[in-house]
Design a protein around this motif. Structure first.
Motif, PDB file in Angstrom:
ATOM      1  N   LEU A 100       0.855  -1.191   0.000  1.00 13.88           N
ATOM      2  CA  LEU A 100       0.000   0.000   0.000  1.00 13.88           C
ATOM      3  C   LEU A 100       0.885   1.233   0.000  1.00 13.88           C
ATOM      4  N   ARG A 101       0.636   2.156  -0.928  1.00  8.73           N
ATOM      5  CA  ARG A 101       1.393   3.402  -0.988  1.00  8.73           C
ATOM      6  C   ARG A 101       0.433   4.588  -0.995  1.00  8.73           C
ATOM      7  N   PRO A 102      -0.017   5.059   0.187  1.00  9.29           N
ATOM      8  CA  PRO A 102      -0.803   6.295   0.221  1.00  9.29           C
ATOM      9  C   PRO A 102       0.093   7.432  -0.282  1.00  9.29           C
ATOM     10  N   THR A 103      -0.383   8.162  -1.295  1.00 10.31           N
ATOM     11  CA  THR A 103       0.463   9.137  -1.977  1.00 10.31           C
ATOM     12  C   THR A 103      -0.270  10.455  -2.202  1.00 10.31           C
ATOM     13  N   LEU A 104       0.425  11.550  -1.933  1.00 11.56           N
ATOM     14  CA  LEU A 104      -0.042  12.892  -2.271  1.00 11.56           C
ATOM     15  C   LEU A 104       0.954  13.467  -3.262  1.00 11.56           C
ATOM     16  N   VAL A 105       0.455  13.947  -4.400  1.00 13.00           N
ATOM     17  CA  VAL A 105       1.314  14.516  -5.427  1.00 13.00           C
ATOM     18  C   VAL A 105       1.177  16.030  -5.368  1.00 13.00           C
ATOM     19  N   ALA A 106       2.295  16.723  -5.182  1.00 14.98           N
ATOM     20  CA  ALA A 106       2.265  18.181  -5.124  1.00 14.98           C
ATOM     21  C   ALA A 106       2.096  18.758  -6.528  1.00 14.98           C
ATOM     22  N   ASP A 107       2.943  18.409  -7.413  1.00 18.99           N
ATOM     23  CA  ASP A 107       2.892  18.756  -8.830  1.00 18.99           C
ATOM     24  C   ASP A 107       3.946  17.905  -9.514  1.00 18.99           C
ATOM     25  N   ALA A 108       4.389  18.295 -10.676  1.00 20.29           N
ATOM     26  CA  ALA A 108       5.358  17.478 -11.405  1.00 20.29           C
ATOM     27  C   ALA A 108       6.719  17.413 -10.720  1.00 20.29           C
ATOM     28  N   THR A 109       6.913  18.217  -9.672  1.00 23.84           N
ATOM     29  CA  THR A 109       8.230  18.252  -9.030  1.00 23.84           C
ATOM     30  C   THR A 109       8.358  17.353  -7.812  1.00 23.84           C
ATOM     31  N   GLY A 110       7.255  16.774  -7.306  1.00 21.26           N
ATOM     32  CA  GLY A 110       7.423  15.927  -6.147  1.00 21.26           C
ATOM     33  C   GLY A 110       6.157  15.313  -5.609  1.00 21.26           C
ATOM     34  N   LEU A 111       6.347  14.417  -4.645  1.00 30.08           N
ATOM     35  CA  LEU A 111       5.227  13.734  -4.007  1.00 30.08           C
ATOM     36  C   LEU A 111       5.631  13.309  -2.608  1.00 30.08           C
ATOM     37  N   LEU A 112       4.635  12.944  -1.827  1.00 33.54           N
ATOM     38  CA  LEU A 112       4.842  12.382  -0.492  1.00 33.54           C
ATOM     39  C   LEU A 112       4.116  11.048  -0.468  1.00 33.54           C
ATOM     40  N   ALA A 113       4.818   9.991  -0.088  1.00 33.75           N
ATOM     41  CA  ALA A 113       4.208   8.660  -0.067  1.00 33.75           C
ATOM     42  C   ALA A 113       4.708   7.869   1.133  1.00 33.75           C
ATOM     43  N   PHE A 114       3.845   7.013   1.648  1.00 33.46           N
ATOM     44  CA  PHE A 114       4.211   6.044   2.673  1.00 33.46           C
ATOM     45  C   PHE A 114       4.321   4.697   1.978  1.00 33.46           C
ATOM     46  N   ASN A 115       5.372   3.961   2.235  1.00 29.29           N
ATOM     47  CA  ASN A 115       5.562   2.633   1.656  1.00 29.29           C
ATOM     48  C   ASN A 115       5.256   1.603   2.739  1.00 29.29           C
ATOM     49  N   LEU A 116       4.043   1.051   2.686  1.00 31.37           N
ATOM     50  CA  LEU A 116       3.584   0.124   3.714  1.00 31.37           C
ATOM     51  C   LEU A 116       3.249  -1.225   3.089  1.00 31.37           C
ATOM     52  N   ALA A 117       3.420  -2.272   3.862  1.00 33.90           N
ATOM     53  CA  ALA A 117       3.083  -3.625   3.421  1.00 33.90           C
ATOM     54  C   ALA A 117       2.312  -4.310   4.535  1.00 33.90           C
ATOM     55  N   LEU A 118       1.241  -5.008   4.160  1.00 39.29           N
ATOM     56  CA  LEU A 118       0.467  -5.785   5.136  1.00 39.29           C
ATOM     57  C   LEU A 118       0.859  -7.242   5.017  1.00 39.29           C
ATOM     58  N   SER A 119       1.187  -7.849   6.147  1.00 38.80           N
ATOM     59  CA  SER A 119       1.478  -9.278   6.137  1.00 38.80           C
ATOM     60  C   SER A 119       0.247 -10.016   5.626  1.00 38.80           C
ATOM     61  N   SER A 120       0.428 -11.246   5.237  1.00 40.63           N
ATOM     62  CA  SER A 120      -0.680 -12.048   4.717  1.00 40.63           C
ATOM     63  C   SER A 120      -1.837 -12.131   5.727  1.00 40.63           C
ATOM     64  N   ASP A 121      -1.513 -12.311   7.015  1.00 42.28           N
ATOM     65  CA  ASP A 121      -2.558 -12.387   8.047  1.00 42.28           C
ATOM     66  C   ASP A 121      -3.276 -11.056   8.223  1.00 42.28           C
TER      67      ASP A 121
END
Length: 137
Positions: A100-121
């Motif tokens: 899961l990558r919740p992402t906010l894009v500012a414009d063509a120059t950048g973004l803010l994202a969280f790099n998260l992974a959920l275990s199978s359980d």
């Protein structure tokens, strides 16, 4: 290179209707992914310490993507839910880990994202909470 933080613990608060996804060894400042249904939307809050990204995609679009998500070797995320400026990128690994990558894009120059992974359980708890049945085709 993306570094994904594994969330391997899921709890559902039946009073508030919130599912919280954390690490088993949760400590101050650890990542937290919380979700709650609000009508035809799902409210998503991804936080890491005092930093938070909040999204509100359509619930039916989110569950439809989860149902149809298939593992693709070599690709982290294969689907997106939301808009071009604020979205949740999703991917499924062959071992059942949901990216899961919740992402906010500012414009063509950048973004803010969280790099998260959920275990199978934890992923299965999320699917049960949303009543998602993966597409077998």
């Amino acid at each position: 290179m993306r570094n994904f933080e594994l969330l391997d613990h899921a709890t559902v608060d039946s009073d508030s209707g919130v599912i919280s996804l954390t690490t088993k060894e949760a400590a101050a400042g650890s990542p937290v992914l919380a979700m709650r249904r609000e009508g035809s939307y799902i409210v998503i809050s991804a936080s890491y310490g005092p930093l938070e990204v909040a999204l509100r995609p359509r619930l039916d679009e989110f569950t439809r993507v989860l149902q149809r998500l298939q593992p693709v070797e070599g690709l982290n995320t294969t689907r997106q839910v939301g808009t071009g400026q604020a979205f949740l990128a999703l991917g499924l690994k062959p071992d059942g880990v949901l990216l899961l990558r919740p992402t906010l894009v500012a414009d063509a120059t950048g973004l803010l994202a969280f790099n998260l992974a959920l275990s199978s359980d934890a992923r299965q708890t999320l699917y049960n909470w949303l009543a998602v049945e993966p597409d077998k085709s």
